[in-house]
Motif scaffolding. Structure first.
Motif, PDB file in Angstrom:
ATOM      1  N   LYS A 233       0.839  -1.285   0.035  1.00  0.00           N
ATOM      2  CA  LYS A 233       0.056   0.079   0.014  1.00  0.00           C
ATOM      3  C   LYS A 233       0.820   1.381  -0.018  1.00  0.00           C
ATOM      4  O   LYS A 233       2.185   1.428   0.716  1.00  0.00           O
ATOM      5  CB  LYS A 233      -0.958  -0.082   1.247  1.00  0.00           C
ATOM      6  N   LEU A 234       0.510   2.449  -0.739  1.00  0.00           N
ATOM      7  CA  LEU A 234       0.870   3.575  -0.745  1.00  0.00           C
ATOM      8  C   LEU A 234       0.272   4.403   0.181  1.00  0.00           C
ATOM      9  O   LEU A 234      -0.898   4.756   0.002  1.00  0.00           O
ATOM     10  CB  LEU A 234       1.177   3.992  -1.888  1.00  0.00           C
ATOM     11  N   MET A 235       1.023   5.090   1.208  1.00  0.00           N
ATOM     12  CA  MET A 235       0.448   5.997   2.072  1.00  0.00           C
ATOM     13  C   MET A 235       1.245   7.212   2.428  1.00  0.00           C
ATOM     14  O   MET A 235       2.328   7.084   2.887  1.00  0.00           O
ATOM     15  CB  MET A 235       0.350   5.046   3.227  1.00  0.00           C
ATOM     16  N   ARG A 236       0.444   8.234   2.153  1.00  0.00           N
ATOM     17  CA  ARG A 236       1.158   9.495   2.280  1.00  0.00           C
ATOM     18  C   ARG A 236       1.000   9.987   3.724  1.00  0.00           C
ATOM     19  O   ARG A 236      -0.261   9.972   4.329  1.00  0.00           O
ATOM     20  CB  ARG A 236       0.459  10.596   1.194  1.00  0.00           C
ATOM     21  N   ARG A 237       2.109  10.434   4.220  1.00  0.00           N
ATOM     22  CA  ARG A 237       2.194  11.207   5.728  1.00  0.00           C
ATOM     23  C   ARG A 237       2.854  12.644   5.427  1.00  0.00           C
ATOM     24  O   ARG A 237       4.014  12.674   5.196  1.00  0.00           O
ATOM     25  CB  ARG A 237       2.986  10.301   6.590  1.00  0.00           C
ATOM     26  N   ASP A 238       1.987  13.616   5.450  1.00  0.00           N
ATOM     27  CA  ASP A 238       2.517  14.803   5.086  1.00  0.00           C
ATOM     28  C   ASP A 238       3.271  14.975   3.860  1.00  0.00           C
ATOM     29  O   ASP A 238       2.518  14.541   2.895  1.00  0.00           O
ATOM     30  CB  ASP A 238       3.828  15.424   6.195  1.00  0.00           C
ATOM     31  N   ASP A 239       4.366  15.188   3.624  1.00  0.00           N
ATOM     32  CA  ASP A 239       5.038  15.016   2.474  1.00  0.00           C
ATOM     33  C   ASP A 239       6.018  14.049   2.036  1.00  0.00           C
ATOM     34  O   ASP A 239       6.435  13.748   0.853  1.00  0.00           O
ATOM     35  CB  ASP A 239       6.064  16.414   2.140  1.00  0.00           C
ATOM     36  N   LEU A 240       5.907  12.775   2.855  1.00  0.00           N
ATOM     37  CA  LEU A 240       6.575  11.581   2.572  1.00  0.00           C
ATOM     38  C   LEU A 240       5.461  10.670   2.209  1.00  0.00           C
ATOM     39  O   LEU A 240       4.469  10.481   2.897  1.00  0.00           O
ATOM     40  CB  LEU A 240       7.309  11.156   3.898  1.00  0.00           C
TER      41      LEU A 240
END
Ligand code: FES
Lengths: 253, 352
Positions: A233-240
């Protein structure tokens, strides 16, 4: 027996005097050899791949303030001028991890001292771990909650690398000759990144984590620094963006 | 000159030889580093240590290929024989380059952690069953240890202490080191780099080295066939006038010994072809002041008894000779080193 060299052509071994034909052959051999050596060095140099644009300015020590966040690897969240939160990965200056020291500060505003490692838009701060490098923030620090967004499933080809090496501690910081180094860094507490490359050679960088966003280290060591394929899964946290994978499905390609 | 060790002398040729090797190394490293820096794309940054690691590794590997080509070249054409004489210096130099490469690698890639770098090197990657991930560093370490042993024992002292043939057998280990290094390079930098130049040049160098060895073995056998003894056990080596005055003819016996049959002062004597100093080919030497003189470092032996003239005490095996019906015969069984034998006298009248 006499040890005085005889002036005679056949005493090649201990007589400095070669016959003129031998001398010509030797000069020719040396000449061809030297030209070959220079050509070989030139060819070996120019055919090398690029070295990457990573950079580590060790001369400039800076203090940065922000919020410590360790999900799952240490970052410092700082507010950029546009109000967006930027994540600066916090790493050691040598091959170790900063997690343990940062643990008591989780979620708290701090100042951190270090030198900047950067490659493209990626920023890391190598903390100066041989001096005081961490304390409570002296100024007010913006602390909006982490923005999290699920981006979908992905199957990616790429290489698992140590963030610090790839971003500028090593040039190049990827590939076979760098494998043992990357593996040592990650084992000792470095941050594993997944550097994905598509067929066109376009690159994207992800923070590699377990299926629930937990840290991965020992589990991926065998696969570090080689071409691999993984899905998750791809999960964005802020800009990462995190690439969350089950280490068991990472395969060599 | 007895059994203690006698260093082989330096001379102008050797100095020039070493100077050229040193210059060649500097040239290679300078060209490699210079062009690597010059061909950098805008925005790229370089790590000088990593460039040096590559430069020294490549220089050591290239030099080893050169060193290994000299032996067969000298067997193929005598013109290349002078190249043999500083091969050992080149070997030690090659080891120094490899050591620099290994030291920089260890310091740079495996240093800076809480682990001992050597422990870290072997613990970092244990994928011995994978080709893509194979810890090629361990192959380099094994080769480096071998090269170190060869470099240390390359001194004449060890050759004298171990005996020339044991020494020679130990130094065949250089081929093992070479094999390990070919794999080290193929599973390391060649796997990493994309350009065909790298695999092509490593395989090309390997083929040159292997090809020269095969070719020289092939051509060597044609001129140096084993000679069968006749029924009564003697080897016929032809009429005496086929041997030049003060020179020898070398015969290889069925038991693979080489005998040097010398002609001098109207006489024929036979001794072992192997010099007691460092196995030099005595049969390629000549008689000087009545003594067989080795072409390598000039040790001398009397043809009649294989002993060095006083005050020296070296001895080599002698062989029985006879002339019968205008033909020279030598008996292939060696006599104990230093045994006096009767030279066969060439009867000019019978020869006509
Ligand atoms: S091998 Fe050195 S003198 Fe014969």
């Amino acid at each position: 027996m006499s040890k005085t060299p005889k002036k005679d052509e056949f005493f090649v071994g201990y007589n400095a005097k070669l016959s003129s034909a031998d001398r010509r052959a030797m000069i020719l051999t040396a000449g061809i050899g030297l030209v070959g050596v220079a050509l070989g060095g030139a060819k070996a140099a120019v055919h090398q791949q690029g070295w990457g644009s990573g950079d580590w300015d060790m001369g400039e020590v800076r203090d940065i303030e922000g919020i410590v966040e360790q999900t799952p690897y240490p970052v410092l969240r700082t507010a950029a001028l546009d109000g967006q939160m930027r994540s600066v990965s916090l790493v050691c200056s040598s091959k170790c991890g900063a997690s343990a020291i940062l643990a008591p500060y989780e979620g708290k505003p701090v100042w951190v001292r270090g030198t900047v490692i950067s490659r493209g838009r990626h920023r890391l701060l190598a903390v100066v771990d041989n001096q005081d490098w961490l304390g409570d923030a002296k100024n007010a620090v913006a602390a909006p909650p982490v923005e999290e967004e699920y981006l979908g499933l992905a199957a990616l080809n790429g290489e698992i690398l140590d963030a610090k090496c790839w971003a500028g501690a090593m040039r190049p910081g990827s590939g076979k000759t760098h494998k043992a180094c990357a593996s040592l860094c990650i084992r000792m507490g470095g941050t594993p990144w997944f550097v994905a490359k598509d067929k066109a050679g376009k690159r994207a960088i992800f923070v590699l984590t377990g299926p629930e966003g937990e840290p991965l280290r020992e589990e991926v060591l065998a696969m570090v620094g080689e071409p691999v394929r993984a899905s998750g899964k791809l999960m964005r946290r802020d800009d990462l963006v995190q690439f969350r994978v089950d280490p068991a499905v990472i395969q060599a390609v | 000159m007895s059994h203690q060790f006698t260093p082989v002398q330096w001379n102008g040729f050797k100095w020039r030889y070493d100077a050229i090797v040193l210059f060649g190394t500097i040239l290679f490293v300078a060209v490699f580093v210079g062009l690597t820096m010059a061909s950098r794309q805008p925005g790229e940054s370089l790590a000088p240590v990593q460039i040096l690691i590559r430069a020294f590794g490549a220089a050591a590997f290239l030099l080893l290929n050169i060193i290994l080509s000299i032996g067969p070249l000298a067997r193929i054409s005598a013109r290349f024989k002078p190249l043999l004489y500083n091969r050992r210096h080149m070997g030690v130099w090659c080891f120094s380059l490899a050591l620099t490469h290994a030291g920089l690698t260890l310091m740079w890639y495996q240093g800076f952690s809480a682990l001992n770098p050597v422990v870290a090197l072997f613990a970092s990657n244990v994928q011995y069953t994978s080709i893509a991930g194979f810890p090629f560093e361990s192959l380099g370490v094994a080769a480096l240890i071998l090269l170190a042993m060869l470099a240390v024992s390359s001194h004449d002292y060890w050759q004298a202490a171990l005996g020339a043939s044991v020494w020679k057998r130990i130094h065949m280990g250089v081929y093992v080191a070479y094999g390990l290094l070919v794999m080290h390079v193929m599973l390391g930098i060649v796997q990493e780099e994309k350009a065909e130049f790298y695999p092509a040049s490593v395989i090309g160098l390997f083929c040159i080295v292997a090809g020269l060895h095969i070719f020289s073995a092939f051509t060597g056998r044609v001129t140096d066939r084993r000679v069968k003894a006749s029924l009564d056990g003697w080897i016929n080596i032809g009429p005496p006038d086929k041997i030049a005055e003060n020179r020898a003819k070398i015969v290889r016996t069925e038991s693979d010994a080489r005998i040097a049959v010398f002609r001098y002062d109207g006489k024929i004597s036979a001794v072992s072809n192997v010099c007691a100093h460092q196995n030099g080919p005595l049969g390629e030497g000549r008689i000087v002041d009545g003594c067989i003189t080795c072409p390598w470092h000039g040790w001398q032996y009397r043809p009649e008894d294989g002993r060095s003239p006083a005050p020296f005490e070296e001895k080599i095996s002698t062989y029985r000779v006879q002339i019968d019906g205008g033909m020279v015969y030598v008996h292939p069984d060696p006599l104990p080193p230093g045994t006096p034998t009767k030279p066969a006298v060439i009867d000019e009248a019978a020869n006509v």
